[in-house]
Design a protein around this motif. Structure first.
Motif, PDB file in Angstrom:
ATOM      1  N   PRO A   1     -51.773   4.327  -4.059  1.00  0.00           N
ATOM      2  CA  PRO A   1     -50.364   4.245  -3.676  1.00  0.00           C
ATOM      3  C   PRO A   1     -49.519   3.677  -4.814  1.00  0.00           C
ATOM      4  O   PRO A   1     -49.931   2.766  -5.516  1.00  0.00           O
ATOM      5  N   VAL A   2     -48.343   4.253  -4.972  1.00  0.00           N
ATOM      6  CA  VAL A   2     -47.428   3.823  -6.029  1.00  0.00           C
ATOM      7  C   VAL A   2     -46.072   3.569  -5.401  1.00  0.00           C
ATOM      8  O   VAL A   2     -45.582   4.379  -4.610  1.00  0.00           O
ATOM      9  N   LYS A   3     -45.451   2.444  -5.744  1.00  0.00           N
ATOM     10  CA  LYS A   3     -44.112   2.148  -5.251  1.00  0.00           C
ATOM     11  C   LYS A   3     -43.098   2.944  -6.053  1.00  0.00           C
ATOM     12  O   LYS A   3     -43.146   2.966  -7.277  1.00  0.00           O
TER      13      LYS A   3
ATOM     14  N   SER B   1     -38.916   3.548  -6.369  1.00  0.00           N
ATOM     15  CA  SER B   1     -37.608   3.087  -5.922  1.00  0.00           C
ATOM     16  C   SER B   1     -36.717   4.302  -5.681  1.00  0.00           C
ATOM     17  O   SER B   1     -36.708   5.252  -6.463  1.00  0.00           O
TER      18      SER B   1
END
Length: 156
Positions: free
Chosen positions: A125-127, A129
């Motif tokens: 998982p990658v955040k 924005s």
């Protein structure tokens, strides 16, 4: 893919590597459908290291033992719940579905090579924005919003 370079025979199934202690320990135990080959890379070329057991196996398999030069030193179809030791010392063991030996036309002294199949990595998982304002063309039916809060509040 596994290749019998001596005879020019190829088995096109997937190949996985058992090159760590835990991968060698697990092997093909409790595998319901053996539809790939597993290449064991042993820490030393000996008969004792190359011994295998078929405990907790759910099906028979073909086994090919190779020395450090990748020459076949022994091969057989291994039956469930038995122990096997090769005739001579081995550095590599190839375990695969029954029929692998026949497809490759394996004989003692044959030179065997393999290329491991690409294993897909696990997703991480990658955040990401998001921008404060999201706008879409009005002709596709989307509505422009000023913020994500407006969407949650039900405001168009």
């Amino acid at each position: 893919m596994i290749t019998n370079e001596t005879k020019g025979r190829v088995w096109h199934g997937p190949v996985r590597m058992a090159d760590t202690f835990f991968k060698r320990f697990r092997g093909l135990m409790l595998t319901k459908n053996v539809n790939y080959a597993l290449v064991f890379v042993l820490p030393a070329e000996t008969k004792a290291n190359a011994s295998i057991h078929m405990f907790f196996m759910l099906s028979d398999i073909d086994v090919i033992w190779l020395d450090s030069a990748r020459r076949v030193v022994d091969f057989k179809t291994a039956k469930k719940w038995r122990l096997y030791t090769p005739k001579n010392a081995a550095k590599y063991i190839i375990e695969g579905p029954v029929g692998l030996i026949k497809t490759l036309e394996v004989e003692e002294g044959d030179l065997i090579d393999w290329s491991p199949s690409e294993e897909k990595g696990k997703a991480v998982p990658v955040k990401v924005s998001l921008p404060d304002k999201i706008s879409f063309d009005s002709h596709n039916g989307a509505v422009m919003t000023e913020s994500v809060k407006e969407v949650h509040a039900g405001k168009p």
